[in-house]
Design a protein around this motif. Sequence first.
Motif, PDB file in Angstrom:
ATOM      1  N   ALA A  22       0.828  -1.207   0.000  1.00 48.97           N
ATOM      2  CA  ALA A  22       0.000   0.000   0.000  1.00 48.97           C
ATOM      3  C   ALA A  22       0.865   1.261   0.000  1.00 48.97           C
ATOM      4  CB  ALA A  22      -0.927  -0.009   1.213  1.00 48.97           C
ATOM      5  N   HIS A  23       1.881   1.292   0.848  1.00 50.21           N
ATOM      6  CA  HIS A  23       2.720   2.489   0.921  1.00 50.21           C
ATOM      7  C   HIS A  23       3.571   2.665  -0.330  1.00 50.21           C
ATOM      8  CE1 HIS A  23       1.485   2.473   5.091  1.00 50.21           C
ATOM      9  NE2 HIS A  23       1.957   3.704   5.177  1.00 50.21           N
ATOM     10  N   GLY A  24       4.188   1.601  -0.817  1.00 51.53           N
ATOM     11  CA  GLY A  24       4.983   1.722  -2.031  1.00 51.53           C
ATOM     12  C   GLY A  24       4.155   2.162  -3.221  1.00 51.53           C
ATOM     13  N   TYR A  25       2.910   1.707  -3.290  1.00 47.31           N
ATOM     14  CA  TYR A  25       2.035   2.043  -4.409  1.00 47.31           C
ATOM     15  C   TYR A  25       1.625   3.515  -4.370  1.00 47.31           C
ATOM     16  CZ  TYR A  25      -1.802   1.690  -7.717  1.00 47.31           C
ATOM     17  OH  TYR A  25      -2.626   1.874  -8.789  1.00 47.31           O
ATOM     18  N   TRP A  26       1.135   4.001  -3.234  1.00 43.12           N
ATOM     19  CA  TRP A  26       0.615   5.374  -3.230  1.00 43.12           C
ATOM     20  C   TRP A  26       1.701   6.425  -3.123  1.00 43.12           C
ATOM     21  CZ3 TRP A  26       1.577   8.642   0.748  1.00 43.12           C
ATOM     22  CH2 TRP A  26       1.778   8.123   2.024  1.00 43.12           C
ATOM     23  N   GLN A  27       2.894   6.068  -2.658  1.00 45.66           N
ATOM     24  CA  GLN A  27       3.963   7.060  -2.548  1.00 45.66           C
ATOM     25  C   GLN A  27       4.529   7.459  -3.904  1.00 45.66           C
ATOM     26  OE1 GLN A  27       5.837   5.761   1.736  1.00 45.66           O
ATOM     27  NE2 GLN A  27       6.854   5.110  -0.077  1.00 45.66           N
ATOM     28  N   LEU A  28       4.375   6.636  -4.916  1.00 40.91           N
ATOM     29  CA  LEU A  28       4.944   6.968  -6.217  1.00 40.91           C
ATOM     30  C   LEU A  28       4.288   8.206  -6.810  1.00 40.91           C
ATOM     31  CD1 LEU A  28       6.981   5.742  -8.385  1.00 40.91           C
ATOM     32  CD2 LEU A  28       4.890   5.231  -9.631  1.00 40.91           C
ATOM     33  N   GLY A  29       3.008   8.398  -6.577  1.00 38.96           N
ATOM     34  CA  GLY A  29       2.284   9.523  -7.165  1.00 38.96           C
ATOM     35  C   GLY A  29       2.898  10.876  -6.863  1.00 38.96           C
ATOM     36  N   PRO A  30       3.120  11.239  -5.596  1.00 37.07           N
ATOM     37  CA  PRO A  30       3.754  12.531  -5.318  1.00 37.07           C
ATOM     38  C   PRO A  30       5.171  12.647  -5.894  1.00 37.07           C
ATOM     39  CG  PRO A  30       2.686  11.701  -3.355  1.00 37.07           C
ATOM     40  CD  PRO A  30       2.613  10.614  -4.371  1.00 37.07           C
ATOM     41  N   PHE A  31       5.934  11.555  -5.864  1.00 41.23           N
ATOM     42  CA  PHE A  31       7.273  11.612  -6.442  1.00 41.23           C
ATOM     43  C   PHE A  31       7.205  11.794  -7.955  1.00 41.23           C
ATOM     44  CE2 PHE A  31       8.678   9.176  -2.591  1.00 41.23           C
ATOM     45  CZ  PHE A  31       9.484  10.180  -2.087  1.00 41.23           C
ATOM     46  N   PHE A  32       6.239  11.187  -8.593  1.00 41.77           N
ATOM     47  CA  PHE A  32       6.087  11.309 -10.036  1.00 41.77           C
ATOM     48  C   PHE A  32       5.610  12.710 -10.415  1.00 41.77           C
ATOM     49  CE2 PHE A  32       3.543  10.888 -13.918  1.00 41.77           C
ATOM     50  CZ  PHE A  32       4.509  10.386 -14.772  1.00 41.77           C
ATOM     51  N   LYS A  33       4.688  13.241  -9.648  1.00 42.50           N
ATOM     52  CA  LYS A  33       4.072  14.516 -10.010  1.00 42.50           C
ATOM     53  C   LYS A  33       4.946  15.720  -9.669  1.00 42.50           C
ATOM     54  CE  LYS A  33       0.397  16.653 -11.484  1.00 42.50           C
ATOM     55  NZ  LYS A  33       0.056  16.615 -12.878  1.00 42.50           N
ATOM     56  N   PHE A  34       5.731  15.629  -8.587  1.00 46.05           N
ATOM     57  CA  PHE A  34       6.440  16.810  -8.097  1.00 46.05           C
ATOM     58  C   PHE A  34       7.965  16.721  -8.158  1.00 46.05           C
ATOM     59  CE2 PHE A  34       2.385  16.781  -5.669  1.00 46.05           C
ATOM     60  CZ  PHE A  34       1.823  17.873  -6.297  1.00 46.05           C
ATOM     61  N   ASN A  35       8.530  15.707  -8.812  1.00 44.50           N
ATOM     62  CA  ASN A  35       9.993  15.667  -8.852  1.00 44.50           C
ATOM     63  C   ASN A  35      10.507  16.653  -9.890  1.00 44.50           C
ATOM     64  OD1 ASN A  35      11.066  14.356 -11.368  1.00 44.50           O
ATOM     65  ND2 ASN A  35       9.812  12.630 -10.703  1.00 44.50           N
ATOM     66  N   PRO A  36      11.735  17.141  -9.718  1.00 49.75           N
ATOM     67  CA  PRO A  36      12.243  18.170 -10.632  1.00 49.75           C
ATOM     68  C   PRO A  36      12.445  17.676 -12.068  1.00 49.75           C
ATOM     69  CG  PRO A  36      13.772  17.794  -8.800  1.00 49.75           C
ATOM     70  CD  PRO A  36      12.622  16.876  -8.614  1.00 49.75           C
ATOM     71  N   LEU A  37      12.501  16.376 -12.279  1.00 47.76           N
ATOM     72  CA  LEU A  37      12.703  15.837 -13.623  1.00 47.76           C
ATOM     73  C   LEU A  37      11.406  15.320 -14.233  1.00 47.76           C
ATOM     74  CD1 LEU A  37      15.975  13.857 -12.874  1.00 47.76           C
ATOM     75  CD2 LEU A  37      15.769  16.105 -13.930  1.00 47.76           C
ATOM     76  N   ARG A  38      10.263  15.783 -13.757  1.00 49.07           N
ATOM     77  CA  ARG A  38       8.983  15.208 -14.165  1.00 49.07           C
ATOM     78  C   ARG A  38       8.679  15.386 -15.651  1.00 49.07           C
ATOM     79  NH1 ARG A  38       7.704  19.258 -10.510  1.00 49.07           N
ATOM     80  NH2 ARG A  38       7.015  21.179 -11.465  1.00 49.07           N
ATOM     81  N   TYR A  39       9.264  16.382 -16.305  1.00 49.87           N
ATOM     82  CA  TYR A  39       8.967  16.602 -17.721  1.00 49.87           C
ATOM     83  C   TYR A  39      10.052  16.026 -18.628  1.00 49.87           C
ATOM     84  CZ  TYR A  39       5.471  19.738 -15.853  1.00 49.87           C
ATOM     85  OH  TYR A  39       4.412  20.254 -15.161  1.00 49.87           O
ATOM     86  N   THR A  40      10.930  15.223 -18.069  1.00 46.68           N
ATOM     87  CA  THR A  40      11.973  14.596 -18.881  1.00 46.68           C
ATOM     88  C   THR A  40      11.643  13.115 -19.073  1.00 46.68           C
ATOM     89  OG1 THR A  40      13.322  14.003 -16.971  1.00 46.68           O
ATOM     90  CG2 THR A  40      13.673  16.197 -17.920  1.00 46.68           C
ATOM     91  N   GLU A  41      12.473  12.452 -19.882  1.00 50.93           N
ATOM     92  CA  GLU A  41      12.245  11.029 -20.122  1.00 50.93           C
ATOM     93  C   GLU A  41      12.558  10.189 -18.889  1.00 50.93           C
ATOM     94  OE1 GLU A  41      14.276   9.648 -23.558  1.00 50.93           O
ATOM     95  OE2 GLU A  41      13.350  11.134 -24.867  1.00 50.93           O
ATOM     96  N   SER A  42      13.411  10.699 -18.030  1.00 50.05           N
ATOM     97  CA  SER A  42      13.791   9.935 -16.836  1.00 50.05           C
ATOM     98  C   SER A  42      12.962  10.309 -15.614  1.00 50.05           C
ATOM     99  CB  SER A  42      15.279  10.130 -16.549  1.00 50.05           C
ATOM    100  OG  SER A  42      15.536  11.503 -16.285  1.00 50.05           O
ATOM    101  N   GLY A  43      11.891  11.044 -15.792  1.00 53.45           N
ATOM    102  CA  GLY A  43      11.076  11.472 -14.656  1.00 53.45           C
ATOM    103  C   GLY A  43      10.429  10.321 -13.910  1.00 53.45           C
ATOM    104  N   ALA A  44       9.902   9.355 -14.649  1.00 54.80           N
ATOM    105  CA  ALA A  44       9.237   8.221 -14.003  1.00 54.80           C
ATOM    106  C   ALA A  44      10.240   7.326 -13.285  1.00 54.80           C
ATOM    107  CB  ALA A  44       8.449   7.414 -15.034  1.00 54.80           C
ATOM    108  N   VAL A  45      11.426   7.150 -13.874  1.00 56.42           N
ATOM    109  CA  VAL A  45      12.458   6.329 -13.226  1.00 56.42           C
ATOM    110  C   VAL A  45      12.960   7.026 -11.964  1.00 56.42           C
ATOM    111  CG1 VAL A  45      14.739   5.300 -13.532  1.00 56.42           C
ATOM    112  CG2 VAL A  45      13.109   5.289 -15.417  1.00 56.42           C
ATOM    113  N   THR A  46      13.086   8.347 -12.013  1.00 59.36           N
ATOM    114  CA  THR A  46      13.488   9.100 -10.831  1.00 59.36           C
ATOM    115  C   THR A  46      12.455   8.958  -9.717  1.00 59.36           C
ATOM    116  OG1 THR A  46      14.590  10.701 -12.261  1.00 59.36           O
ATOM    117  CG2 THR A  46      14.159  11.383 -10.004  1.00 59.36           C
ATOM    118  N   ALA A  47      11.186   8.996 -10.082  1.00 55.04           N
ATOM    119  CA  ALA A  47      10.127   8.813  -9.086  1.00 55.04           C
ATOM    120  C   ALA A  47      10.192   7.419  -8.484  1.00 55.04           C
ATOM    121  CB  ALA A  47       8.764   9.053  -9.725  1.00 55.04           C
TER     122      ALA A  47
END
Length: 179
Positions: free
Chosen positions: A71-96
């Motif tokens: 549960a925690h691993g699943y829902w924590q990805l959303g904020p990391f995906f949406k608000f990480n500094p590389l979110r508009y790059t190709e590596s944004g999802a991997v960074t999250a």
Amino acid sequence: MTNFVERIDRSKDNPRDPRNNEVVFPDFDPEGSNLLTPINNSQLAKAIVNNFSAYRQGLSPLRRGIEVGVAHGYWQLGPFFKFNPLRYTESGAVTALASDIGLVIISAAAIVLYAATNPPPPIATSTVPNPPADTFASTKGWNTYATGFLIGGVGGAVIAYFIVANIDVFQNSLRLIGW
């Protein structure tokens, strides 16, 4: 004819008026800080809380940790995906994903550190009258729980990453079937 305020003032002496009944009582120990309120003592609240993975009866410490970790691993990805500094790059999802797994590892390490302090056994309350003693009463139970949390947390993060990385495939397939 009496006005509304006078009728309310007179009702405070009426023992049949439900507004004059006590609704908050002490829990098992009157000197303790837990109180029975209409919220935490209701059957709905008890059913919800006792169905959480941490309190559900019949689960091993490893499975309890896996359920909480997923549960925690699943829902924590959303904020990391949406608000990480590389979110508009190709590596944004991997960074999250890496950030999420890092937070799961830190959380599992915190659980292991807590287990090393020899924590007290869980306390029974009115909401949770039978807390699981096999998980939360010993260092071994806490460490097994932490292992399950780590495995489940990484698994939940990978599942969420798979969904986020392939969201365009899911959207296109929904368009094809007419949704």
